[in-house]
Write an enzyme that holds these catalytic residues in place. Structure first.
Site, mmCIF file in Angstrom:
data_model
loop_
_atom_site.group_PDB
_atom_site.id
_atom_site.type_symbol
_atom_site.label_atom_id
_atom_site.label_comp_id
_atom_site.label_asym_id
_atom_site.label_seq_id
_atom_site.Cartn_x
_atom_site.Cartn_y
_atom_site.Cartn_z
ATOM 1 N N LYS A 200 97.781 -26.181 43.090
ATOM 2 C CA LYS A 200 97.867 -24.753 42.763
ATOM 3 C C LYS A 200 96.479 -24.159 42.525
ATOM 4 O O LYS A 200 96.185 -23.031 42.915
ATOM 5 C CB LYS A 200 98.742 -24.591 41.514
ATOM 6 C CG LYS A 200 99.474 -23.286 41.479
ATOM 7 C CD LYS A 200 100.690 -23.346 40.592
ATOM 8 C CE LYS A 200 101.820 -24.107 41.272
ATOM 9 N NZ LYS A 200 103.068 -24.024 40.544
ATOM 10 N N ASN B 77 115.018 -15.903 35.434
ATOM 11 C CA ASN B 77 114.835 -17.321 35.104
ATOM 12 C C ASN B 77 114.770 -17.494 33.598
ATOM 13 O O ASN B 77 114.868 -16.521 32.841
ATOM 14 C CB ASN B 77 113.586 -17.874 35.798
ATOM 15 C CG ASN B 77 112.344 -17.134 35.367
ATOM 16 O OD1 ASN B 77 111.937 -17.201 34.210
ATOM 17 N ND2 ASN B 77 111.729 -16.405 36.289
ATOM 18 N N ASP C 41 109.738 -15.949 42.838
ATOM 19 C CA ASP C 41 109.084 -16.074 44.141
ATOM 20 C C ASP C 41 109.726 -15.141 45.170
ATOM 21 O O ASP C 41 109.057 -14.643 46.054
ATOM 22 C CB ASP C 41 109.178 -17.528 44.639
ATOM 23 C CG ASP C 41 108.328 -18.449 43.769
ATOM 24 O OD1 ASP C 41 107.225 -18.024 43.396
ATOM 25 O OD2 ASP C 41 108.785 -19.562 43.448
ATOM 26 N N ASP D 149 102.143 -12.575 45.282
ATOM 27 C CA ASP D 149 101.607 -13.520 44.301
ATOM 28 C C ASP D 149 100.540 -12.777 43.486
ATOM 29 O O ASP D 149 99.447 -12.486 43.979
ATOM 30 C CB ASP D 149 101.011 -14.735 45.015
ATOM 31 C CG ASP D 149 100.626 -15.824 44.019
ATOM 32 O OD1 ASP D 149 100.061 -15.491 42.954
ATOM 33 O OD2 ASP D 149 100.897 -17.000 44.312
ATOM 34 N N PHE E 99 99.308 -20.744 35.276
ATOM 35 C CA PHE E 99 100.175 -21.765 34.681
ATOM 36 C C PHE E 99 100.980 -22.432 35.788
ATOM 37 O O PHE E 99 101.347 -21.774 36.764
ATOM 38 C CB PHE E 99 101.127 -21.142 33.651
ATOM 39 C CG PHE E 99 100.561 -21.155 32.258
ATOM 40 C CD1 PHE E 99 99.443 -20.401 31.938
ATOM 41 C CD2 PHE E 99 101.136 -21.955 31.280
ATOM 42 C CE1 PHE E 99 98.910 -20.429 30.663
ATOM 43 C CE2 PHE E 99 100.609 -21.997 29.997
ATOM 44 C CZ PHE E 99 99.493 -21.227 29.683
#
Ligand code: C5P
Length: 405
Positions: free
Chosen positions: A345, A216, A285, A314, A331
């Site tokens: 979150k 990413n 993810d 995670d 974040f």
């Protein structure tokens, strides 16, 4: 947005003693001025053999002091006057001889005199040694270094490497940019002194085959700024990073990883030994469920291969689930509805603080704006460069640690 000047409103007294590294002190004077500081140069007689006061005056924009008997001072007390307005006294280069003088409180010329006369409680003394490696390793020098440290001086470097004499080893003065960073760091408040901080940063890379992967656009800049800010605030910092090519902040321990699972496997065993965990990494993810050992080739059928995905662990949630977790900060990079998504979150990952930001508005940039979301409410931190934001976040984290039972 322009990056904040790191030494705005700071006054630095820069002392040069005799050594080839005086040429780097010229660059340092320039770097300090460019960072916003006013710089008063003081040179010993030996330093003037290596660079001239003319050069240092031109770079600092102020007449240089070289003598205790300088009649420009109305009261003829240069050694007192020069340090009273100083935020820091930086000796670069510091010769073996000058360090010996500091260790013994000798004060037979202006520079050593003003080191002794400085207000010790509010004007830090930063000493950047520069000498031949044998001189540096000599027990007398090491004794003197230990002594000036015990007296409160901060010793910057020296570095290991090639020396002007042709030998190689410890004793090279740090580079000007490194010294400038050290001065900036020395002048930061230390609310995280004695704390250990673990930070993840950057993207992850999930390999499909030996030449392709899923990643990413995270640049890692926020995480690196945070690691730097935490270190400057006195913490011992470990930074676990995905594939980025940013320089490691000074005195930060860096562990490079590629995939989310590698990041997880490095972070989990380290986390319990830390007081704070800040997860800035943009962890993928999902990863390809299987890895092709050879490059996947086109077979002429015009049908694209299907890539099955598997969920990654995670990391933040796993750290938060530890029996005695560090203070966890996550974040949230969102595209919309920042407050609601960040709060969701906070609850889903069971962490005390989430920092929300708009992903596409910050990835790769030097500035950002943050929304701090915790159980009590929300606070907007207005747009600024990432280091300024990181320092603000460090203040917030330190205040929460202080408030913990
Ligand atoms: O779940 P989401 O990716 O939206 O959450 C973002 C936060 O969780 C960030 O702090 C990120 O570093 C962390 N995270 C993680 N491990 C993952 C996914 C996200 O630590 N697998």
């Amino acid at each position: 947005m322009t990056t904040a000047l790191q030494l705005d409103n700071r006054h630095i007294v820069l002392g040069l003693t005799g050594g080839v590294a005086c040429y780097k002190a010229a660059v340092l004077a320039r770097a300090l001025v460019k960072s916003g500081a006013t710089v008063q140069v003081v040179m010993t007689e030996a330093a003037e053999r290596f660079v001239t006061a003319v050069t240092m005056q031109a770079l600092s924009g102020r007449p240089v002091y070289t003598s205790q008997w300088d009649a420009r001072e109305a009261n003829n007390m240069a050694h007192i006057n020069l340090t009273r307005a100083a935020d820091a006294l930086v000796i670069a280069p510091a010769s073996a001889d000058f360090i010996a003088k500091l260790a013994n409180g000798l004060s037979d010329e202006l520079l050593s005199l003003l080191c002794l006369a400085r207000p010790i409680g509010r004007c830090p003394l930063l000493v950047a040694p520069a000498m031949n490696r044998e001189m540096w390793l000599h027990p007398a020098t090491q004794r003197n270094i230990a002594r000036i440290r015990a007296d409160g001086a901060q010793v910057l470097g020296p570095a290991d490497g090639d020396q002007a004499c042709g030998e190689s080893g410890d004793g090279r003065m740090l580079e000007a940019s490194e010294l400038c960073d050290e001065v900036v760091a020395a002048l930061q408040p230390k609310p995280l002194r004695g704390r250990r901080v673990l930070v993840t940063a950057g993207p992850t890379f999930e390999a499909i085959d030996p030449v392709r992967g899923i990643t990413n656009l995270s640049s890692g800049k926020m995480g690196f700024a945070l690691a730097r800010a935490a270190q400057e605030a006195g913490a011992e910092v470990t930074l676990v990073v995905g594939p980025v090519s940013l320089p490691t902040p000074r005195h930060v321990r860096r562990v490079d990883v590629a995939s989310a699972r590698q990041m997880h496997d490095v972070v989990l065993p380290l986390a319990a030994a830390h007081d704070v965990f800040v997860a800035t990494a943009a962890v993928a993810d999902w990863r390809p469920a299987s890895y092709a050992q050879r490059k996947i080739k086109k077979d002429g059928s015009h049908s694209a291969p299907a890539i099955e995905l598997a969920e990654n662990p995670d990391i933040l949630a796993a750290v938060a689930r530890l029996p005695k977790p560090p203070f966890c900060v996550g974040f949230a990079a969102e595209t919309d509805d920042l407050a609601r998504n960040a709060r969701a979150k906070l609850e889903r990952k069971n962490v005390p603080l989430i920092v929300g930001n708009i992903g596409p508005a910050t990835f790769g940039r030097d500035d950002n704006a943050l929304l701090l979301v915790d159980a009590r409410g929300e606070r907007q931190v207005p747009a600024a460069d990432k280091l300024t934001l990181a320092r603000e976040l460090v203040r917030e984290i330190a205040a929460r640690l202080e408030a913990q039972p």
